[in-house]
Every structure is written in structure tokens, then in C-alpha cells.
Enzyme design. Structure first.
Site, short mmCIF file in Angstrom:
data_model
loop_
_atom_site.label_atom_id
_atom_site.label_comp_id
_atom_site.label_asym_id
_atom_site.label_seq_id
_atom_site.Cartn_x
_atom_site.Cartn_y
_atom_site.Cartn_z
N LYS A 1 -3.32 17.19 46.96
CA LYS A 1 -4.62 17.51 46.37
C LYS A 1 -4.53 17.42 44.86
O LYS A 1 -3.53 17.85 44.28
CB LYS A 1 -4.99 18.93 46.82
N SER B 1 -12.09 22.77 50.48
CA SER B 1 -12.09 21.85 49.36
C SER B 1 -10.99 20.79 49.44
O SER B 1 -10.97 19.85 48.64
CB SER B 1 -11.94 22.63 48.05
N SER C 1 -9.93 26.61 52.51
CA SER C 1 -9.94 25.21 52.05
C SER C 1 -8.85 24.34 52.62
O SER C 1 -8.87 23.12 52.41
CB SER C 1 -9.91 25.16 50.52
#
Length: 463
Positions: A79, A155, A179
Site C-alpha cells: 500500500k 482503504s 481497511s
């Protein structure tokens, strides 16, 4: 070996045994990314040259008779809130693109590399990790590999979708209110949030310091266990990282023995507000484990409300100066949520923290009676990109906040949770959470391994 669907451990074993070269594995991953990521939008950066160079080093180690590590030659991506030396850490934000490149890798990135992993890039996410859908106004939406018209979740949407699409077998994400677990469920892969403080967050852009966890996405339970083992260990760079010694879990997943592990279904709150298919997924796991007992996690709805208050306040405080100076450069949805958090009265925040302590004690009492609790990960399967509302129990509700309906009460007190993908035919993926008391990750992975062997759970890969 089919490199599109092979799990990380299988790749590492093949590389160490000389059955396939790390360079070949890495080139194949980079080719898949080049061929498919334009439609998926998982990656914001692809580190081609560095990845190929690292792969050649792994092959040299193997040729010399050395063992490069548990993840030898395994391509992975992170990420884009993890620091990667030489790359600007975006955290999904337009403003951060102006920053200088990171000077060193995040601890988690460094540990995966030390174990022989090959970093191939950074992945799309919701701005500042504040969202559940990865519809980023700056870098575009990440698409669900199972239906390109649907969200990948967030996310950490890029992280989940990259594994589900067969681009890489392993990624890292972060989890504040769900997330990791939400996108893992919607994309049909394994997503693991260990105990708060179990894994180092050093070199990770934080959203809400008292909530944030990091963890892996993968294609198998043994991959999750192996990566967890690699990432464990204290780190002075992260003040909340535990000094507890690492606990090896990867060998335990092969035992296939869960005798004596007390398992129950989360009732009350966790049976409400979910679609019938989400509840059926939980029942499928319960039936496979011969579980009939329900337990109640008291005041879970208040835990979710308090989680909203604390994360909004902590996130707003972290970005307050940028909100004052450059509000126009935020994603409008993120900006508005941060501004709302900045306006929350301080006594609300303090009351939420006091309730947090009370709630932690009550859940500790629940875990005196059971070892593992199972619950839905999300109330529904992946909604459409841009979808604002959904109908549940005959009521129209907002999509984005409700995707975390069942994940927020658990991260509120830092419990370890694995979202496992439920095997479904001709249907979008769904996930079920396996929840344990703090530092009992090994129990979760043992139960998940049994479910995987029974064929109840398995990753949905779309090559």
C-alpha cells in the site's frame, strides 16, 4: 507451476530448490501487471528495475548454495503509505506527491526483503487511508477483479485487488477500522489484522495512531502465517510495537488439530444489518466447525460509534495544518470527514476513550468463555463503483460507512482478526472474520487452516 495462481510459499520453495528462477518469477509478475493493471488500477508505482536487480541477487544466492529466506523470489507490493527507499510515499494524497522520496524502507518492507521477497511496486488506496472503497479522486478507483464495475473495498483496495487478480501473491496493507478485512472480503482473498502493536508500523503514514495496524493479504493460510512470522519482532522505531517475543505460527497451520479450541458465533449486533448471504457465509463456517453456540459482545454498536469519534479526531489533528492551508487539494469526501472530526468537542473524544477501556474489559470477559469468535466481515458483497446507498433490512443506508459495520468494533480494541474468503459458486466473494483475544494469532490460523483443508475457504483468483 502456474505463477498466476501459485501461493507465496510454493514459489519460495520452488526458487530455493532451483525449479524456477526468481528472475523468471519476477518477470512474469511484471508482465501480468503491465497487461492487466490498466483496467484494475491497483498500482501507483511499479519498481521494475529494482525488482529485476533484486531477483538476480536471489538467484545468485541460490546458485551459491545459500537459502535466501522464507520468501525467496516472491514478488510482493505494498500500500502506498509504506515508505520505500527512493519512492515518494503518497498515502493516496495529491499533496504528498510533492514530498521528497523516502530515504529508507519501512520496517515491514525491509523485513520482507530480508526474507527474500521482491518488491515490485506501491498500491492504490483511499486518501490518507480514510475510506472503505478505494475510489480515489486523485489516482482513480481500483476495480474489483471479479467485476470491474464494482469497488475493491478500502482503504487497502489496491492491495486486495492485486492479489485477487493474480498480479502478485502477496501484499501489505493497513487497517484502522477494517481497511484490510473489508477489501479482503470483497475481493475474495485472505486479509490479516494482527493484534494492535504486534507488527511494527515504523515508516508507515498513520491515519489514527491508537488504531492503526499493518498486515498481509495472501492466497493461502500458510502464506499469511509465514508472512506474519517474518514481520514479527520488536522495533524501537515504533513506540507501540510490543516487546513480546515472536511466536512462530507457520508450523502450527499444518497440525490440522483444533480439539479443545472453543469457538462461538457472534450474536446480537453481528447478526443484524447483514444481508442473508453474509449470514449464510457465517453459518457455512459454523457448520463446518460444528459450532452452534452464540456469544454476545456487549455494546458493540457503541464501540463502533466511539471508533468513529476517535478516528475522526485523531485523523483531523494529524492533518489540521494542511486542512487550513490547502483544503482544495484534498479529496472532497476525505476533507469533509476530517473537518467534521476537527469540530468534535473534546469531551466527546474523552468519553469515547473511557468507553474504550470499559469495552475492552467486557470483551476480555467474553474471551474467558471462548477462544475464537466468528462473524461476518462485511454486510454485503462488493457494491458498484459510485454507489452511494444500499437497502438492508428494508432500510436505505449509506454504503461507505456501513461496509465497516462489523469490523470497527473489533479494531476499536486491537483484537487480532483474519478475514477468510468463503467458497461460493457463481457469486461475488464474501468474507468471514475469525476473531481471537490479543496475541492469539496462532489459534486463528489453526482454525483457518482446518477450514481451508475442508474446502470451506479459499482465495478467489482471477488470472
Amino acid at each position: 507451476m502456474n505463477l498466476d495462481s501459485a501461493d507465496a510459499v510454493s514459489i519460495a520453495v520452488a526458487v530455493c530448490e532451483g525449479k524456477v528462477k526468481a528472475l523468471e518469477v519476477t518477470q512474469a509478475a511484471l508482465q501480468r501487471i503491465a497487461a492487466r493493471d490498466r483496467e484494475l488500477n491497483c498500482f501507483t508505482t511499479v519498481t521494475t528495475d529494482a525488482a529485476l536487480a533484486d531477483a538476480e541477487k536471489i538467484d545468485h544466492e541460490v546458485k551459491q548454495g545459500n537459502n535466501p529466506g522464507l520468501l525467496a523470489g516472491v514478488p510482493f507490493a505494498v500500500k502506498n503509505l509504506f515508505d520505500v527507499a527512493g519512492i515518494t510515499t503518497l498515502a493516496g494524497a495529491k499533496i504528498n506527491a510533492e514530498n521528497s522520496p523516502a530515504t529508507q524502507d519501512a520496517t515491514a518492507v525491509a523485513r520482507l526483503k530480508q526474507a527474500g521477497g521482491i518488491l515490485v511496486g506501491a498500491l492504490n488506496m483511499d486518501e490518507y487511508a480514510y475510506g472503505f472503497v478505494t475510489e480515489n479522486s486523485h489516482y482513480g478507483a481500483t476495480h474489483n477483479p471479479h467485476d470491474l464495475n464494482r469497488v475493491a473495498g478500502g482503504s487497502s483496495g489496491g492491495s486486495a485487488a492485486a492479489v485477487a487478480a493474480g498480479l502478485v501473491p502477496l501484499t501489505l496493507g493497513s487497517d484502522t477500522n477494517g481497511s484490510i478485512r473489508v477489501p479482503a472480503a470483497l475481493c475474495g482473498v485472505f486479509g490479516f489484522k494482527p493484534t494492535y502493536g504486534r507488527l511494527s508500523r515504523a515508516g508507515v503514514a498513520l491515519f489514527s495512531s491508537s488504531f492503526d495496524h499493518i498486515g498481509p493479504f495472501a492466497r493461502s493460510v500458510r502464506d499469511i502465517a509465514t508472512v506474519f512470522d517474518v514481520l514479527q519482532g520488536e522495533d524501537e522505531r515504533d513506540p507501540v510495537c510490543t516487546k513480546r517475543p515472536p511466536v512462530e505460527t507457520r508450523h502450527g497451520v499444518s497440525l490440522q488439530n483444533i480439539d479443545g479450541i472453543r469457538i462461538a458465533i457472534a450474536g446480537d449486533y453481528f447478526c443484524q444489518g447483514a444481508s442473508l448471504e453474509a449470514l449464510a457465509a457465517v453459518q457455512k463456517v459454523a457448520d463446518a466447525l460444528h459450532v452452534t453456540e452464540y456469544v454476545s459482545i456487549p455494546e458493540a454498536h457503541r464501540a463502533r460509534a466511539a471508533a468513529f469519534v476517535i478516528t475522526a479526531c485523531e485523523g483531523a489533528n494529524l492533518h489540521l495544518e494542511k486542512l487550513r492551508q490547502r483544503p482544495q487539494d484534498f479529496d472532497p469526501a476525505t476533507r469533509d470527514r476530517f473537518l467534521a472530526g476537527a469540530l468534535v468537542p473534546s469531551h466527546w473524544y474523552m468519553q469515547a476513550q473511557r468507553f474504550r477501556s470499559w469495552f475492552r474489559d467486557r470483551v476480555r470477559e467474553v474471551f474467558e468463555k471462548v477462544d475464537i469468535i466468528i462473524a461476518p466481515t462485511t454486510p454485503i458483497s462488493a457494491p458498484l463503483i459510485g454507489q452511494q446507498t444500499m437497502i438492508l433490512d428494508g432500510e436505505e443506508i449509506l454504503v461507505r460507512p456501513h461496509l465497516g459495520l462489523f469490523t470497527q468494533p473489533l479494531s476499536f480494541i486491537g483484537l487480532p482478526v483474519l478475514s477468510v474468503p468463503i467458497q461460493r459458486t457463481d457469486a461475488l466473494p464474501l468474507g468471514v472474520q475469525l476473531i481471537a483475544a490479543p496475541y492469539h494469532e496462532a489459534l486463528i490460523l489453526q482454525v483457518a487452516s482446518v477450514l481451508e483443508t475442508k474446502g470451506i475457504i479459499s482465495a478467489f483468483i482471477v488470472p
